[in-house]
Design an enzyme around this catalytic site. Structure first.
Site, PDB file in Angstrom:
ATOM      1  N   GLU A  44      -1.629  -9.126   4.235  1.00 15.98           N
ATOM      2  CA  GLU A  44      -1.477  -9.542   5.631  1.00 15.98           C
ATOM      3  C   GLU A  44      -2.808  -9.718   6.362  1.00 15.98           C
ATOM      4  O   GLU A  44      -2.854 -10.365   7.407  1.00 15.98           O
ATOM      5  CB  GLU A  44      -0.587  -8.545   6.383  1.00 15.98           C
ATOM      6  N   CYS A  58       0.838  -1.206   0.000  1.00 19.75           N
ATOM      7  CA  CYS A  58       0.000   0.000   0.000  1.00 19.75           C
ATOM      8  C   CYS A  58       0.879   1.264   0.000  1.00 19.75           C
ATOM      9  O   CYS A  58       1.507   1.563  -0.998  1.00 19.75           O
ATOM     10  CB  CYS A  58      -0.978  -0.045   1.171  1.00 19.75           C
ATOM     11  N   SER A  73      -3.320 -10.024  36.576  1.00 18.29           N
ATOM     12  CA  SER A  73      -4.723  -9.602  36.546  1.00 18.29           C
ATOM     13  C   SER A  73      -5.668 -10.787  36.655  1.00 18.29           C
ATOM     14  O   SER A  73      -6.853 -10.619  36.889  1.00 18.29           O
ATOM     15  CB  SER A  73      -4.997  -8.887  35.225  1.00 18.29           C
ATOM     16  N   GLY A  74      -5.159 -11.974  36.450  1.00 20.03           N
ATOM     17  CA  GLY A  74      -6.033 -13.136  36.379  1.00 20.03           C
ATOM     18  C   GLY A  74      -6.180 -13.602  34.937  1.00 20.03           C
ATOM     19  O   GLY A  74      -6.603 -14.716  34.667  1.00 20.03           O
ATOM     20  N   GLY A  75      -5.850 -12.729  33.986  1.00 19.13           N
ATOM     21  CA  GLY A  75      -5.947 -13.096  32.575  1.00 19.13           C
ATOM     22  C   GLY A  75      -4.679 -13.765  32.070  1.00 19.13           C
ATOM     23  O   GLY A  75      -3.658 -13.785  32.772  1.00 19.13           O
ATOM     24  N   ASP A  84      -2.692 -12.840  29.586  1.00 17.62           N
ATOM     25  CA  ASP A  84      -1.588 -11.961  29.182  1.00 17.62           C
ATOM     26  C   ASP A  84      -0.600 -11.736  30.320  1.00 17.62           C
ATOM     27  O   ASP A  84       0.607 -11.915  30.165  1.00 17.62           O
ATOM     28  CB  ASP A  84      -2.114 -10.606  28.705  1.00 17.62           C
ATOM     29  N   SER A  85      -1.135 -11.348  31.479  1.00 20.62           N
ATOM     30  CA  SER A  85      -0.217 -11.078  32.583  1.00 20.62           C
ATOM     31  C   SER A  85       0.410 -12.376  33.077  1.00 20.62           C
ATOM     32  O   SER A  85       1.551 -12.380  33.544  1.00 20.62           O
ATOM     33  CB  SER A  85      -0.911 -10.317  33.706  1.00 20.62           C
ATOM     34  N   HIS A 115      -3.735  -5.434   0.831  1.00 24.98           N
ATOM     35  CA  HIS A 115      -3.102  -5.860   2.088  1.00 24.98           C
ATOM     36  C   HIS A 115      -3.117  -7.385   2.230  1.00 24.98           C
ATOM     37  O   HIS A 115      -4.063  -7.943   2.800  1.00 24.98           O
ATOM     38  CB  HIS A 115      -3.818  -5.229   3.285  1.00 24.98           C
TER      39      HIS A 115
HETATM   40  P1  XMP Z   1     -13.233  -5.548  22.604  1.00 25.05           P
HETATM   41  O1  XMP Z   1     -14.318  -5.422  23.608  1.00 25.05           O
HETATM   42  O2  XMP Z   1     -12.406  -4.296  22.517  1.00 25.05           O
HETATM   43  O3  XMP Z   1     -12.268  -6.664  23.157  1.00 25.05           O
HETATM   44  O4  XMP Z   1     -13.697  -6.004  21.269  1.00 25.05           O
HETATM   45  C1  XMP Z   1     -11.183  -7.211  22.463  1.00 25.05           C
HETATM   46  C2  XMP Z   1     -10.479  -8.133  23.398  1.00 25.05           C
HETATM   47  O5  XMP Z   1      -9.807  -7.379  24.409  1.00 25.05           O
HETATM   48  C3  XMP Z   1     -10.289  -7.740  25.688  1.00 25.05           C
HETATM   49  N1  XMP Z   1     -10.349  -6.502  26.465  1.00 25.05           N
HETATM   50  C4  XMP Z   1      -9.430  -6.105  27.349  1.00 25.05           C
HETATM   51  N2  XMP Z   1      -8.290  -6.683  27.747  1.00 25.05           N
HETATM   52  N3  XMP Z   1      -7.892  -4.893  29.233  1.00 25.05           N
HETATM   53  C5  XMP Z   1      -7.525  -6.078  28.684  1.00 25.05           C
HETATM   54  O6  XMP Z   1      -6.485  -6.611  29.063  1.00 25.05           O
HETATM   55  C6  XMP Z   1      -9.019  -4.236  28.887  1.00 25.05           C
HETATM   56  O7  XMP Z   1      -9.332  -3.167  29.388  1.00 25.05           O
HETATM   57  C7  XMP Z   1      -9.827  -4.890  27.886  1.00 25.05           C
HETATM   58  N4  XMP Z   1     -10.997  -4.556  27.298  1.00 25.05           N
HETATM   59  C8  XMP Z   1     -11.286  -5.563  26.415  1.00 25.05           C
HETATM   60  C9  XMP Z   1     -11.623  -8.358  25.453  1.00 25.05           C
HETATM   61  O8  XMP Z   1     -11.995  -9.252  26.498  1.00 25.05           O
HETATM   62  C10 XMP Z   1     -11.406  -9.063  24.142  1.00 25.05           C
HETATM   63  O9  XMP Z   1     -10.747 -10.283  24.311  1.00 25.05           O
END
Ligand code: XMP
Length: 511
Positions: free
Chosen positions: A170, A81, A222-224, A226-227, A168
């Site tokens: 990708e 692009c 955070s419990g998620g 990623d962390s 694109h």
């Molecule tokens: P949305 O609602 O934006 O969500 O379409 C996309 C993805 O991101 C997660 N999500 C978050 N993750 N902090 C995070 O770490 C946040 O504030 C947050 N808000 C949304 C959401 O669960 C989905 O997987």
């Protein structure tokens, strides 16, 4: 040393998607800002170069640009692009405003005699997003694709190893996109496809060690996922110099605090302090209904609790976060993107916290890559297969004012949903699912009694990268069981709804 493919980033939302596709093809890549000088590029000894898209137009004053020397490095270059426009402009062609802005899927005809497209289907749908296009090819180039409105949708000069596409490849919408990228990497750049996620882990560990030195790091769990992956990676890099704080803000899913403690008490060397700060969060959120305010308050309180914990732990040097790429884009942190939601885990730190730097080792990864990295690092399946969970947790799945009772409804219905999806074997095929307390009350009958209770919605989506998503087609039987159990077992609920909206236009979360 492994020779990377270098991606020069001109600010496109898709730059990291290009990097991700290259990783998917098992090739090592490095993203550099377009301001990187030739010395930096040469020092990497790249086997190929990709010029990304951009929200700018090459004809604009101060448009991002690069040295024309990149086209004479003697390595293959692929312009995408805006990258195509730069190539055309630098080498004697020209670019003009398109008669009609092209956005979305377009039928593209490929010349399969072209080096980049040989062996592909001649007709395909590709993702276009541009208002400018090449209107005169530079000398030495031939046109290799066109659409109805774009006569030069791709061009190449194989002798000089220069290739460019207006579309694109990708994005996942582009048919044959991955093939085009793979062809560039293998046939044209001659890359070895031997890069694996272990490679990313090694590289990230080395980078963390370099950034952190002998210092200590504070990370919020955070419990998620990623962390959690961030913690596992940091633990590998710096072991006992990692201090994790798990703040229970009161919006966790059922059993979540216990799971976090279990996983991180045994598997990884790190210091874990768990704090129940829920009273503070609820107090701060009293009467607040606006989604952005909720997120901001939770984010600010989170940082505040961190500051206090950090003080209790003594002075720590660095602060780490499990920010991933979609968070970066949606927070508008990527150049040229607009703010969609404020994610509480992006945006740097207040200076007074006193940390010397912010460590975000997952910043370039997409969700499914984070999962893969977690597996590589040896996190247990119960954690790597877990769904993404937003920082503000059930608070943004409980609409309107937040009370323990209302969040309790969200938590209990979510636990039922998870249990039933697991039994039905849907965990692998549905990317993310949860319930939402809609804060909507409606009339029902319970026994002979009239009820006026809450409606809970089911949100279940399939997605590759969480940037776009489709609503998951859940078997009716499962929906029936979930609905029956929720209205029977969760006090205060008399109706269950199903969210059948794609992203866009809706987001995955409701707030
Ligand atoms: P949305 O609602 O934006 O969500 O379409 C996309 C993805 O991101 C997660 N999500 C978050 N993750 N902090 C995070 O770490 C946040 O504030 C947050 N808000 C949304 C959401 O669960 C989905 O997987």
């Amino acid at each position: 040393m492994r020779k990377p493919v270098v991606i020069l980033d001109f600010g496109s939302q898709y730059t990291q998607l290009i990097a991700r596709r290259i990783r998917q093809a098992h090739v090592f890549s490095v993203v550099l800002p377009y301001t990187a000088d030739m010395e930096t590029i040469r020092a990497l000894g790249p086997s190929g170069l990709v010029l990304s898209g951009s929200p700018s137009a090459v004809t604009m004053k101060d448009a991002p640009s690069c040295s024309p020397e990149v086209f004479a490095l003697g390595i293959p270059v692929l312009g995408v692009c805006y990258g195509m426009h730069l190539m055309a402009q630098a080498l004697g062609g020209s670019v003009e405003k398109a008669g009609k802005r092209e956005y979305g899927l377009r039928a593209v005809s490929l010349d399969t005699r072209a080096r980049l497209f040989s062996g592909l289907k001649p007709e395909c749908n590709s993702w276009m997003s541009h208002g400018y296009q090449v209107d005169a090819l530079p000398p030495g180039f031939t046109v290799t694709a066109h659409t109805d409105t774009c006569p030069y949708a791709a061009m190449e000069d194989p002798d000089r190893m220069l290739y460019a596409v207006q579309f694109h490849p990708e994005t996942s919408h582009s048919e044959q996109g991955m093939e085009i990228i793979s062809r560039f990497l293998t046939d044209i750049c001659g890359c070895q496809q031997d890069w694996r996620m272990e490679g990313f882990a090694e590289q990230a560990v080395a980078e963390i060690r370099e950034a952190v030195g002998n210092g200590t790091v504070l990370l919020g769990l955070s419990g998620g996922i990623d962390s959690a992956v961030c913690a596992a990676l940091l633990s590998r890099a710096i072991g006992g110099r990692l201090y994790c704080v798990f703040v229970d803000h009161g919006f966790m899913r059922k059993d979540e605090p216990r799971l976090v403690r279990e996983v991180f008490s045994g598997h990884f060397p790190l210091h874990l302090s768990a704090v129940d700060a829920s009273d503070r969060f609820y107090a701060k959120l009293t009467g607040v209904t606006d989604p952005e305010r909720k997120r901001k308050i939770i984010g600010a309180e989170f940082v505040q609790v961190f500051r206090e914990e950090a003080l209790k732990l003594g002075a720590l040097d660095h602060f780490a976060q499990g920010t991933i790429y979609p968070d970066v884009i949606e927070s508008g942190a990527a150049p040229g993107s607009t703010v969609i939601k404020s994610h509480h885990n992006v945006g740097g730190l207040p200076k007074e916290l006193g940390f010397t730097s912010l460590v975000e080792p997952l910043r370039t990864l997409f969700k499914d890559e984070v999962r893969e990295l977690g597996r590589v690092l040896g996190l247990p399946g119960a954690m790597t297969e877990r769904q993404p969970f937003p920082g503000p947790g059930l608070a943004i799945r409980t609409l309107g004012v937040l009370t323990r009772e209302k969040v309790g409804i969200t938590r209990q219905s979510d636990a039922i949903l998870r249990e039933e999806f697991e039994k039905a074997g849907l965990n692998g095929s549905v990317s993310q699912f949860f319930t939402v307390n809609t804060d909507l009350r409606s009339v029902g009958v319970m026994g002979d009694e009239r009820s006026y209770d809450t409606a809970v919605a089911i949100r279940a989506v399939t997605t590759d990268d969480f940037m776009t998503a489709d609503w998951a087609r859940i078997p009716y039987e499962t929906l029936a069981t979930v609905s029956r159990r929720i209205v029977n077992e969760v006090h205060g609920v008399n109706r269950v709804l199903l969210d059948v909206t794609t992203k866009p236009p809706a987001s995955i979360e409701w707030e």
